[in-house]
Write a protein that holds these residues in place. Sequence first.
Motif, PDB file in Angstrom:
ATOM      1  N   PRO A 169       0.817  -1.232   0.000  1.00 53.38           N
ATOM      2  CA  PRO A 169       0.000   0.000   0.000  1.00 53.38           C
ATOM      3  C   PRO A 169       0.841   1.268   0.000  1.00 53.38           C
ATOM      4  N   GLY A 170       1.924   1.280   0.772  1.00 49.02           N
ATOM      5  CA  GLY A 170       2.777   2.454   0.810  1.00 49.02           C
ATOM      6  C   GLY A 170       3.498   2.685  -0.508  1.00 49.02           C
ATOM      7  N   ILE A 171       3.902   1.589  -1.172  1.00 49.15           N
ATOM      8  CA  ILE A 171       4.559   1.727  -2.483  1.00 49.15           C
ATOM      9  C   ILE A 171       3.578   2.293  -3.500  1.00 49.15           C
ATOM     10  N   LEU A 172       2.351   1.774  -3.503  1.00 50.44           N
ATOM     11  CA  LEU A 172       1.341   2.257  -4.439  1.00 50.44           C
ATOM     12  C   LEU A 172       0.994   3.722  -4.174  1.00 50.44           C
ATOM     13  N   ALA A 173       0.991   4.107  -2.906  1.00 46.48           N
ATOM     14  CA  ALA A 173       0.643   5.491  -2.558  1.00 46.48           C
ATOM     15  C   ALA A 173       1.657   6.494  -3.081  1.00 46.48           C
ATOM     16  N   SER A 174       2.870   6.030  -3.397  1.00 46.07           N
ATOM     17  CA  SER A 174       3.909   6.939  -3.879  1.00 46.07           C
ATOM     18  C   SER A 174       3.790   7.243  -5.367  1.00 46.07           C
ATOM     19  N   ALA A 175       2.785   6.676  -6.034  1.00 43.97           N
ATOM     20  CA  ALA A 175       2.614   6.889  -7.475  1.00 43.97           C
ATOM     21  C   ALA A 175       2.435   8.373  -7.782  1.00 43.97           C
ATOM     22  N   MET A 176       3.134   8.859  -8.802  1.00 46.09           N
ATOM     23  CA  MET A 176       3.056  10.271  -9.177  1.00 46.09           C
ATOM     24  C   MET A 176       1.673  10.636  -9.719  1.00 46.09           C
ATOM     25  N   GLU A 177       0.944   9.647 -10.243  1.00 45.77           N
ATOM     26  CA  GLU A 177      -0.407   9.922 -10.731  1.00 45.77           C
ATOM     27  C   GLU A 177      -1.274  10.516  -9.631  1.00 45.77           C
ATOM     28  N   TYR A 178      -1.147   9.979  -8.423  1.00 43.82           N
ATOM     29  CA  TYR A 178      -1.967  10.454  -7.317  1.00 43.82           C
ATOM     30  C   TYR A 178      -1.594  11.877  -6.912  1.00 43.82           C
ATOM     31  N   GLY A 179      -0.311  12.216  -7.051  1.00 42.53           N
ATOM     32  CA  GLY A 179       0.103  13.573  -6.735  1.00 42.53           C
ATOM     33  C   GLY A 179      -0.560  14.601  -7.620  1.00 42.53           C
ATOM     34  N   GLU A 180      -0.876  14.214  -8.866  1.00 42.76           N
ATOM     35  CA  GLU A 180      -1.547  15.122  -9.794  1.00 42.76           C
ATOM     36  C   GLU A 180      -3.064  15.081  -9.644  1.00 42.76           C
TER      37      GLU A 180
ATOM     38  N   VAL B 165       2.454   0.708   8.142  1.00 42.97           N
ATOM     39  CA  VAL B 165       3.778   0.130   7.967  1.00 42.97           C
ATOM     40  C   VAL B 165       4.648   1.191   7.315  1.00 42.97           C
ATOM     41  N   LYS B 166       5.805   1.454   7.886  1.00 41.66           N
ATOM     42  CA  LYS B 166       6.646   2.552   7.421  1.00 41.66           C
ATOM     43  C   LYS B 166       7.163   2.293   6.016  1.00 41.66           C
ATOM     44  N   ASN B 167       7.033   3.307   5.160  1.00 41.58           N
ATOM     45  CA  ASN B 167       7.531   3.273   3.784  1.00 41.58           C
ATOM     46  C   ASN B 167       8.336   4.534   3.495  1.00 41.58           C
ATOM     47  N   GLN B 168       9.105   4.475   2.402  1.00 37.88           N
ATOM     48  CA  GLN B 168       9.746   5.691   1.924  1.00 37.88           C
ATOM     49  C   GLN B 168       8.664   6.678   1.471  1.00 37.88           C
ATOM     50  N   GLY B 169       8.837   7.937   1.779  1.00 42.20           N
ATOM     51  CA  GLY B 169       7.907   8.961   1.328  1.00 42.20           C
ATOM     52  C   GLY B 169       6.775   9.234   2.275  1.00 42.20           C
ATOM     53  N   ASP B 170       6.780   8.595   3.461  1.00 44.90           N
ATOM     54  CA  ASP B 170       5.677   8.826   4.410  1.00 44.90           C
ATOM     55  C   ASP B 170       5.621  10.263   4.906  1.00 44.90           C
ATOM     56  N   THR B 171       6.704  10.977   4.775  1.00 45.67           N
ATOM     57  CA  THR B 171       6.722  12.367   5.247  1.00 45.67           C
ATOM     58  C   THR B 171       6.177  13.347   4.216  1.00 45.67           C
ATOM     59  N   ILE B 172       5.931  12.875   2.996  1.00 43.46           N
ATOM     60  CA  ILE B 172       5.403  13.745   1.946  1.00 43.46           C
ATOM     61  C   ILE B 172       3.876  13.808   2.089  1.00 43.46           C
ATOM     62  N   PRO B 173       3.277  14.993   2.228  1.00 44.01           N
ATOM     63  CA  PRO B 173       1.835  15.111   2.516  1.00 44.01           C
ATOM     64  C   PRO B 173       0.948  14.385   1.499  1.00 44.01           C
ATOM     65  N   ASP B 174       1.227  14.531   0.201  1.00 43.53           N
ATOM     66  CA  ASP B 174       0.367  13.904  -0.811  1.00 43.53           C
ATOM     67  C   ASP B 174       0.412  12.383  -0.706  1.00 43.53           C
ATOM     68  N   ILE B 175       1.600  11.822  -0.494  1.00 41.86           N
ATOM     69  CA  ILE B 175       1.732  10.370  -0.371  1.00 41.86           C
ATOM     70  C   ILE B 175       1.053   9.880   0.904  1.00 41.86           C
ATOM     71  N   LEU B 176       1.225  10.628   1.996  1.00 42.67           N
ATOM     72  CA  LEU B 176       0.600  10.245   3.256  1.00 42.67           C
ATOM     73  C   LEU B 176      -0.921  10.261   3.149  1.00 42.67           C
ATOM     74  N   LYS B 177      -1.457  11.215   2.387  1.00 42.29           N
ATOM     75  CA  LYS B 177      -2.912  11.268   2.196  1.00 42.29           C
ATOM     76  C   LYS B 177      -3.411  10.014   1.492  1.00 42.29           C
ATOM     77  N   VAL B 178      -2.757   9.625   0.396  1.00 49.15           N
ATOM     78  CA  VAL B 178      -3.186   8.440  -0.364  1.00 49.15           C
ATOM     79  C   VAL B 178      -3.043   7.184   0.488  1.00 49.15           C
ATOM     80  N   LYS B 179      -1.950   7.086   1.212  1.00 48.89           N
ATOM     81  CA  LYS B 179      -1.723   5.914   2.061  1.00 48.89           C
ATOM     82  C   LYS B 179      -2.786   5.816   3.146  1.00 48.89           C
ATOM     83  N   THR B 180      -3.155   6.967   3.739  1.00 50.42           N
ATOM     84  CA  THR B 180      -4.198   6.981   4.762  1.00 50.42           C
ATOM     85  C   THR B 180      -5.531   6.501   4.198  1.00 50.42           C
TER      86      THR B 180
END
Length: 353
Positions: free
Chosen positions: A250-261, A285-300
């Motif tokens: 889930p955390g890897i998928l949340a880092s997709a740039m598509e979601y940022g747009e 579960v801790k992933n890379q990019g958890d500190t980025i607001p857009d990624i954290l939103k999608v992961k949540t």
Amino acid sequence: MAFEVFDDVAFYWFLMSVLIVFLAPASCVAINGQLGRNRSRRCDWTADLQSCRAKNQQLNRQKQKERVNNLFSVQSVLFWGGWLLFMYLLTQLQSKQGLEMASFDPFKILEIEGDAEPSDVKKAFRRLSLVFHPDKNPGNKEAEQKFILIAKAHEVLTDEKTRENYEKFGNPDGYHGTSVTIGLPSFLTAKENELGILVVYFVLLIVVIPLVVGLWWRKSSKYLEDGIMQGTAYRFWRQLQETTAAKYIPGILASAMEYGELVPRKNFQAQDLDRLYKTVQEQFVKNQGDTIPDILKVKTLLYSFMLREKIPASLTEDLNVILEHLPTLLQGLLNISLDQRFVTSTCHILEFS
């Protein structure tokens, strides 16, 4: 001597043929899609269940909204615009019943036999000139065009060389080899349309074509063949390991740039998103990019959906967008794992999906 024949009838047939090549398969696809939706609707046995009624009503509202959006999409406008243009050309063609596709036949134009003598040609010319001369028909465009053809036909049949060429080769200018042409509409030669036609050519050649090619190139260079963005593929590649467990996906998928747009973090969602985050934070579960607001939103939102938490109204639409793109991103992640021959990670991705 050269003769240009601009033929509205042939042009209408040509344009209608081009349109039907695109409209016929597009219509078949649209009809099959509608029939498929009707079949799936009839097979939905959950529609009458009390426990599923609220969920089905929500899905129906969402589908209704999608249908309205699709009705005004570019593809829909082009599709219906094409059919309207086809029907317009058909009505114009029916209004020209009795006319034939243009072919320069001087004998037919002068209404004489093919073996007519020069004296008969002159008589026919004088007779028809009295009927179709522009001075006799002021403002009549059809009569003006008819008189031009009569004058050309008389010129061909009264000149020995051009008549011999016509009788021998079917062309007043003699043999020109085999050529293939299409009918062109007569408005292209109208003097009052010259400026408009030049403007249209300028816009098409200088603006429209470069713009379409540029947009196509921008999109094609931005996405890979499997439909995910190149930046997304790079992020997936950096995070995916040979033994990546399903809990990290889930955390890897949340880092997709598509979601940022598509679903960036918005100020008016902050309170609802913070409350939702606190609800599912313990399961994170801790992933890379958890500190980025857009990624954290999608992961949540992903965790909330998987844990069946109630999603606030301000975030429902964003969750639907996330879920809509999830299959494509999962397929892209799976392709990356397969390319690197990560057996364990591949099994975990399939398990998660």
